[in-house]
Design a protein around this motif. Structure first.
Motif, PDB file in Angstrom:
ATOM      1  N   ASP A  96      20.478  -1.263   4.896  1.00  0.00           N
ATOM      2  CA  ASP A  96      19.661  -2.095   4.032  1.00  0.00           C
ATOM      3  C   ASP A  96      18.330  -1.518   3.807  1.00  0.00           C
ATOM      4  O   ASP A  96      18.032  -0.779   4.706  1.00  0.00           O
ATOM      5  CB  ASP A  96      19.558  -3.235   4.912  1.00  0.00           C
ATOM      6  CG  ASP A  96      18.902  -4.726   4.042  1.00  0.00           C
ATOM      7  OD1 ASP A  96      19.668  -5.332   3.555  1.00  0.00           O
ATOM      8  OD2 ASP A  96      17.840  -4.956   3.989  1.00  0.00           O
ATOM      9  N   HIS A  97      17.862  -1.719   2.638  1.00  0.00           N
ATOM     10  CA  HIS A  97      16.537  -1.434   2.396  1.00  0.00           C
ATOM     11  C   HIS A  97      15.633  -2.223   2.675  1.00  0.00           C
ATOM     12  O   HIS A  97      15.680  -3.494   2.197  1.00  0.00           O
ATOM     13  CB  HIS A  97      16.460  -1.116   0.892  1.00  0.00           C
ATOM     14  CG  HIS A  97      17.131   0.351   0.339  1.00  0.00           C
ATOM     15  ND1 HIS A  97      16.354   1.769   0.779  1.00  0.00           N
ATOM     16  CD2 HIS A  97      17.853   0.568  -0.236  1.00  0.00           C
ATOM     17  CE1 HIS A  97      17.041   2.414   0.074  1.00  0.00           C
ATOM     18  NE2 HIS A  97      18.278   1.961  -0.396  1.00  0.00           N
ATOM     19  N   MET A  98      14.740  -1.852   3.576  1.00  0.00           N
ATOM     20  CA  MET A  98      13.485  -2.888   4.183  1.00  0.00           C
ATOM     21  C   MET A  98      12.441  -3.247   3.078  1.00  0.00           C
ATOM     22  O   MET A  98      12.308  -2.466   2.221  1.00  0.00           O
ATOM     23  CB  MET A  98      12.689  -1.965   5.177  1.00  0.00           C
ATOM     24  CG  MET A  98      13.637  -1.590   6.217  1.00  0.00           C
ATOM     25  SD  MET A  98      12.563  -0.720   7.531  1.00  0.00           S
ATOM     26  CE  MET A  98      13.629  -0.453   8.707  1.00  0.00           C
ATOM     27  N   ALA A  99      12.029  -4.409   3.099  1.00  0.00           N
ATOM     28  CA  ALA A  99      10.889  -4.774   2.397  1.00  0.00           C
ATOM     29  C   ALA A  99       9.560  -4.082   2.905  1.00  0.00           C
ATOM     30  O   ALA A  99       9.571  -3.405   3.784  1.00  0.00           O
ATOM     31  CB  ALA A  99      10.616  -6.312   2.693  1.00  0.00           C
ATOM     32  N   PHE A 100       8.424  -4.109   1.911  1.00  0.00           N
ATOM     33  CA  PHE A 100       7.262  -3.463   2.477  1.00  0.00           C
ATOM     34  C   PHE A 100       6.771  -4.206   3.352  1.00  0.00           C
ATOM     35  O   PHE A 100       6.836  -5.469   3.483  1.00  0.00           O
ATOM     36  CB  PHE A 100       6.309  -3.466   1.191  1.00  0.00           C
ATOM     37  CG  PHE A 100       6.490  -2.514   0.138  1.00  0.00           C
ATOM     38  CD1 PHE A 100       6.573  -0.994   0.539  1.00  0.00           C
ATOM     39  CD2 PHE A 100       6.853  -2.684  -1.320  1.00  0.00           C
ATOM     40  CE1 PHE A 100       6.868  -0.063  -0.605  1.00  0.00           C
ATOM     41  CE2 PHE A 100       6.820  -1.950  -1.983  1.00  0.00           C
ATOM     42  CZ  PHE A 100       7.018  -0.758  -1.769  1.00  0.00           C
ATOM     43  N   GLY A 101       6.113  -3.719   4.440  1.00  0.00           N
ATOM     44  CA  GLY A 101       5.281  -4.508   5.360  1.00  0.00           C
ATOM     45  C   GLY A 101       3.890  -4.768   4.932  1.00  0.00           C
ATOM     46  O   GLY A 101       3.460  -4.417   3.879  1.00  0.00           O
ATOM     47  N   PRO A 102       3.256  -5.294   5.707  1.00  0.00           N
ATOM     48  CA  PRO A 102       1.591  -5.619   5.428  1.00  0.00           C
ATOM     49  C   PRO A 102       0.850  -4.415   5.125  1.00  0.00           C
ATOM     50  O   PRO A 102       1.246  -3.456   5.712  1.00  0.00           O
ATOM     51  CB  PRO A 102       1.312  -6.358   6.789  1.00  0.00           C
ATOM     52  CG  PRO A 102       2.111  -6.605   7.749  1.00  0.00           C
ATOM     53  CD  PRO A 102       3.483  -5.785   7.169  1.00  0.00           C
ATOM     54  N   LYS A 103      -0.010  -4.219   4.334  1.00  0.00           N
ATOM     55  CA  LYS A 103      -0.852  -3.114   3.816  1.00  0.00           C
ATOM     56  C   LYS A 103      -1.261  -2.503   4.913  1.00  0.00           C
ATOM     57  O   LYS A 103      -2.027  -3.057   5.911  1.00  0.00           O
ATOM     58  CB  LYS A 103      -1.933  -3.627   2.872  1.00  0.00           C
ATOM     59  CG  LYS A 103      -2.330  -2.810   1.856  1.00  0.00           C
ATOM     60  CD  LYS A 103      -3.271  -3.293   0.806  1.00  0.00           C
ATOM     61  CE  LYS A 103      -3.967  -2.100  -0.232  1.00  0.00           C
ATOM     62  NZ  LYS A 103      -3.054  -1.358  -0.633  1.00  0.00           N
ATOM     63  N   GLY A 104      -1.118  -1.232   4.686  1.00  0.00           N
ATOM     64  CA  GLY A 104      -1.721  -0.135   6.019  1.00  0.00           C
ATOM     65  C   GLY A 104      -0.799  -0.322   7.426  1.00  0.00           C
ATOM     66  O   GLY A 104      -1.143   0.349   8.102  1.00  0.00           O
ATOM     67  N   CYS A 105       0.231  -1.043   7.429  1.00  0.00           N
ATOM     68  CA  CYS A 105       1.135  -1.065   8.653  1.00  0.00           C
ATOM     69  C   CYS A 105       1.849   0.335   8.776  1.00  0.00           C
ATOM     70  O   CYS A 105       2.269   1.130   7.798  1.00  0.00           O
ATOM     71  CB  CYS A 105       2.045  -2.113   8.561  1.00  0.00           C
ATOM     72  SG  CYS A 105       3.497  -1.912   7.699  1.00  0.00           S
ATOM     73  N   SER A 106       2.385   0.872   9.855  1.00  0.00           N
ATOM     74  CA  SER A 106       2.993   1.783  10.177  1.00  0.00           C
ATOM     75  C   SER A 106       4.309   1.553   9.947  1.00  0.00           C
ATOM     76  O   SER A 106       4.835   0.528   9.869  1.00  0.00           O
ATOM     77  CB  SER A 106       2.931   2.165  11.826  1.00  0.00           C
ATOM     78  OG  SER A 106       4.259   2.651  12.140  1.00  0.00           O
ATOM     79  N   PRO A 107       5.289   2.572   9.627  1.00  0.00           N
ATOM     80  CA  PRO A 107       6.642   2.508   9.313  1.00  0.00           C
ATOM     81  C   PRO A 107       7.583   1.989  10.355  1.00  0.00           C
ATOM     82  O   PRO A 107       8.506   1.025  10.261  1.00  0.00           O
ATOM     83  CB  PRO A 107       7.064   3.889   9.017  1.00  0.00           C
ATOM     84  CG  PRO A 107       5.954   4.758   8.473  1.00  0.00           C
ATOM     85  CD  PRO A 107       4.688   3.811   9.306  1.00  0.00           C
ATOM     86  N   TRP A 108       6.786   1.824  11.603  1.00  0.00           N
ATOM     87  CA  TRP A 108       7.484   1.239  12.661  1.00  0.00           C
ATOM     88  C   TRP A 108       7.520  -0.559  12.525  1.00  0.00           C
ATOM     89  O   TRP A 108       8.375  -1.030  13.163  1.00  0.00           O
ATOM     90  CB  TRP A 108       6.894   1.562  14.088  1.00  0.00           C
ATOM     91  CG  TRP A 108       7.304   2.792  14.747  1.00  0.00           C
ATOM     92  CD1 TRP A 108       6.463   3.902  14.695  1.00  0.00           C
ATOM     93  CD2 TRP A 108       8.490   2.900  15.345  1.00  0.00           C
ATOM     94  NE1 TRP A 108       7.246   4.729  15.497  1.00  0.00           N
ATOM     95  CE2 TRP A 108       8.559   4.133  15.860  1.00  0.00           C
ATOM     96  CE3 TRP A 108       9.675   1.928  15.410  1.00  0.00           C
ATOM     97  CZ2 TRP A 108       9.773   4.755  16.503  1.00  0.00           C
ATOM     98  CZ3 TRP A 108      10.879   2.494  16.309  1.00  0.00           C
ATOM     99  CH2 TRP A 108      10.504   3.840  16.675  1.00  0.00           C
ATOM    100  N   HIS A 109       6.578  -0.949  12.081  1.00  0.00           N
ATOM    101  CA  HIS A 109       6.245  -2.535  11.640  1.00  0.00           C
ATOM    102  C   HIS A 109       7.712  -2.901  11.270  1.00  0.00           C
ATOM    103  O   HIS A 109       8.128  -4.066  11.695  1.00  0.00           O
ATOM    104  CB  HIS A 109       5.074  -2.824  10.770  1.00  0.00           C
ATOM    105  CG  HIS A 109       4.972  -4.241  10.724  1.00  0.00           C
ATOM    106  ND1 HIS A 109       5.689  -4.904   9.719  1.00  0.00           N
ATOM    107  CD2 HIS A 109       4.000  -4.922  11.298  1.00  0.00           C
ATOM    108  CE1 HIS A 109       5.340  -6.241   9.794  1.00  0.00           C
ATOM    109  NE2 HIS A 109       4.318  -6.190  10.934  1.00  0.00           N
ATOM    110  N   GLN A 110       8.189  -2.470  10.139  1.00  0.00           N
ATOM    111  CA  GLN A 110       9.359  -2.927   9.430  1.00  0.00           C
ATOM    112  C   GLN A 110      10.682  -2.741  10.224  1.00  0.00           C
ATOM    113  O   GLN A 110      11.528  -3.543  10.147  1.00  0.00           O
ATOM    114  CB  GLN A 110       9.485  -2.623   8.165  1.00  0.00           C
ATOM    115  CG  GLN A 110       8.443  -3.003   7.122  1.00  0.00           C
ATOM    116  CD  GLN A 110       8.243  -4.615   7.012  1.00  0.00           C
ATOM    117  OE1 GLN A 110       7.823  -5.116   8.096  1.00  0.00           O
ATOM    118  NE2 GLN A 110       9.189  -5.393   5.999  1.00  0.00           N
TER     119      GLN A 110
END
Ligand code: MN
Length: 466
Positions: A96-110
């Motif tokens: 699955d392709h993840m959505a963008f997380g909140p602006k400025g978040c680390s790739p870990w967030h998603q």
């Protein structure tokens, strides 16, 4: 518990074989021309009579968007309903392709968010592509750490949308990805071209769906494909995978790079770009169903994409499954296509469309269908040979397909939550009859009979392209 599947015809990318299969402990124990009930290895095994059926590896869809939050709407299928639909269509693994997380978040967030969404819900095996929305050194270090610790060995970049990366950022990503053997999946559309037309058409009041394809012309895709491939080459032949290739012009850029000898490149297309025409956008209501990016194209594009599959030039067919309701969510675009949530369902339809429209109509062969829907996606995602093939030691993920059954595609027969299918009314030959996930039958006679949470998280190995 063992199961002996006898009398069927096994299809792999290598060919079509009369073979029996013995499975146990979730794996394929052996295959042979005949494994009869007197075979000591099969003592006490359950039996499945597959006479008259094609047996395929469980299909692998490496481009889905379950539970996708695009800000203006959330995709209607979560990891449960979306993977039930996948299973019923013969797909036993998704990436699955993840959505963008909140602006400025680390790739870990998603990564954390997607485990929360999928774990305990998915009913087929699942992995994730990471997403990069910046290219600073912290994000790149996180990418490498996520690949090592989570088995997320591919990351997505966008060349358009708010989370897009510019050329300098792409160079940073590609150089690091090459060193770490991480595959970079790219959404290729030129942001300037698309933005120019969208702003212009809104200003001029050209907001019906028929302006959607005009706002995202094939040139936008072709330029981005060409640039991505040039950047990848400049970064030392970094591994890149072009998702949802839609146009002949885009394909020509990919082909050019291949002919020039560039390695570590791959391309995916989707059933909608092989089968549906941009004329659908002429009806301002029906057109909403097919608002997606890139948009549907013309006959010449479809012919070129089929030809590329027939000639083994492109790598995979995935779906970009991203469903919104027509009666509700898609109507956000009724007055202005730029406000329509972008995406369409397709995870359940993919395999049978490739069979009925591809194999039955003579555009591709049965082994090619397996290669594009099962084996190559597993390779590209770093899941082969555990997934995507019918061989001793592989996961016992199998599809029994009735090659002759005729039926009509209609929303009511599908299992996702979307209230429409783009293929409504299409005459289909062939039907997915039984689906086996790691030895357990989860679909029988087209009905889902598994359990929520049956899917396992897939820690993936290195992509074949990396
Ligand atoms: Mn997508």
């Amino acid at each position: 518990m063992k199961t002996r599947i006898f009398g069927g015809t096994v299809v792999t990318e290598q060919g079509v074989f009369r073979k029996d299969i013995l499975i146990g402990d979730g794996r394929i124990l052996k295959t042979a021309e005949t494994i009869d009930e007197n075979d000591p290895d099969a003592a006490g095994a359950e039996e499945i009579n597959a006479a008259g059926k094609l047996i395929l590896p469980g299909a692998v869809d490496i481009h889905t968007h379950m539970d996708l939050d695009v800000g203006i709407a959330r995709a209607i299928d979560d990891f449960y309903s979306g993977t039930v639909a996948a299973a019923c269509g013969g797909t036993t693994a998704i990436v699955d392709h993840m959505a963008f997380g909140p602006k400025g978040c680390s790739p870990w967030h998603q990564v954390k968010e997607y485990h929360r969404l999928a774990d305990g819900n998915a009913v087929v095996d699942y992995g994730f592509h990471g997403v990069l929305q910046s290219a600073d050194s912290a994000a790149l270090d996180d990418m490498a750490e996520i690949a090592r610790t989570e088995g997320i060995t591919s990351f997505k970049v966008y060349m358009t949308y708010d989370g897009r990366l510019d050329d300098l950022e792409l160079m940073r990503v590609l150089e690091r990805a090459g060193k770490e053997h991480i595959l970079i999946c790219a959404h290729c559309e030129n942001h300037g071209i698309v933005t120019f037309f969208r702003e212009k058409f809104v200003r001029e009041g050209k907001t019906e769906t028929r302006w959607h394809p005009v706002s995202r012309p094939a040139e936008a895709e072709a330029e981005a494909v060409s640039r991505l491939l040039a950047l990848a080459r400049a970064a030392g032949e970094a591994p890149v995978y072009i998702v949802h290739l839609s146009s002949r012009r885009g394909l020509e850029e990919f082909r050019r790079a291949k002919k020039a000898g560039q390695e570590h490149i791959g391309a995916e297309t989707c059933p909608q770009y092989l089968l549906l025409d941009e004329k659908l956008y002429n009806d301002p209501q029906e057109g909403l169903k097919a608002v997606m990016a890139p948009p549907l194209r013309r006959q010449a594009d479809r012919d070129a994409l089929w030809q590329a599959l027939a000639e083994n030039e492109t790598d995979t067919v995935a779906t970009d499954h991203c469903p919104f309701t027509f009666a509700g969510q898609k109507q956000q675009g009724a007055e202005d296509f730029t406000k329509c949530p972008s995406g369409a369902p397709g995870v359940e339809e993919r395999l049978i469309l490739l069979y009925s429209e591809g194999v039955v109509k003579g555009r591709i062969t049965l082994p090619q269908m397996v290669k594009y829907a099962c084996t190559n996606p597993a390779r590209v995602a770093g899941l082969y040979p555990r997934k995507g093939t019918v061989e001793t030691g592989a996961d016992a993920d199998l599809v029994l397909l009735d090659p002759e059954k005729e039926w009509t595609m209609t929303t009511g027969r599908l299992h996702g939550k979307a209230d429409y299918t783009c293929y409504e009314g299409m005459k289909i030959r062939g039907a997915v009859e039984r689906v086996i996930l790691r030895g357990k039958t989860i679909v029988l006679n087209g009905n889902y009979i598994g359990t929520r949470g049956d899917g396992l998280y897939l820690r993936r190995g290195t992509s074949s392209l990396a």
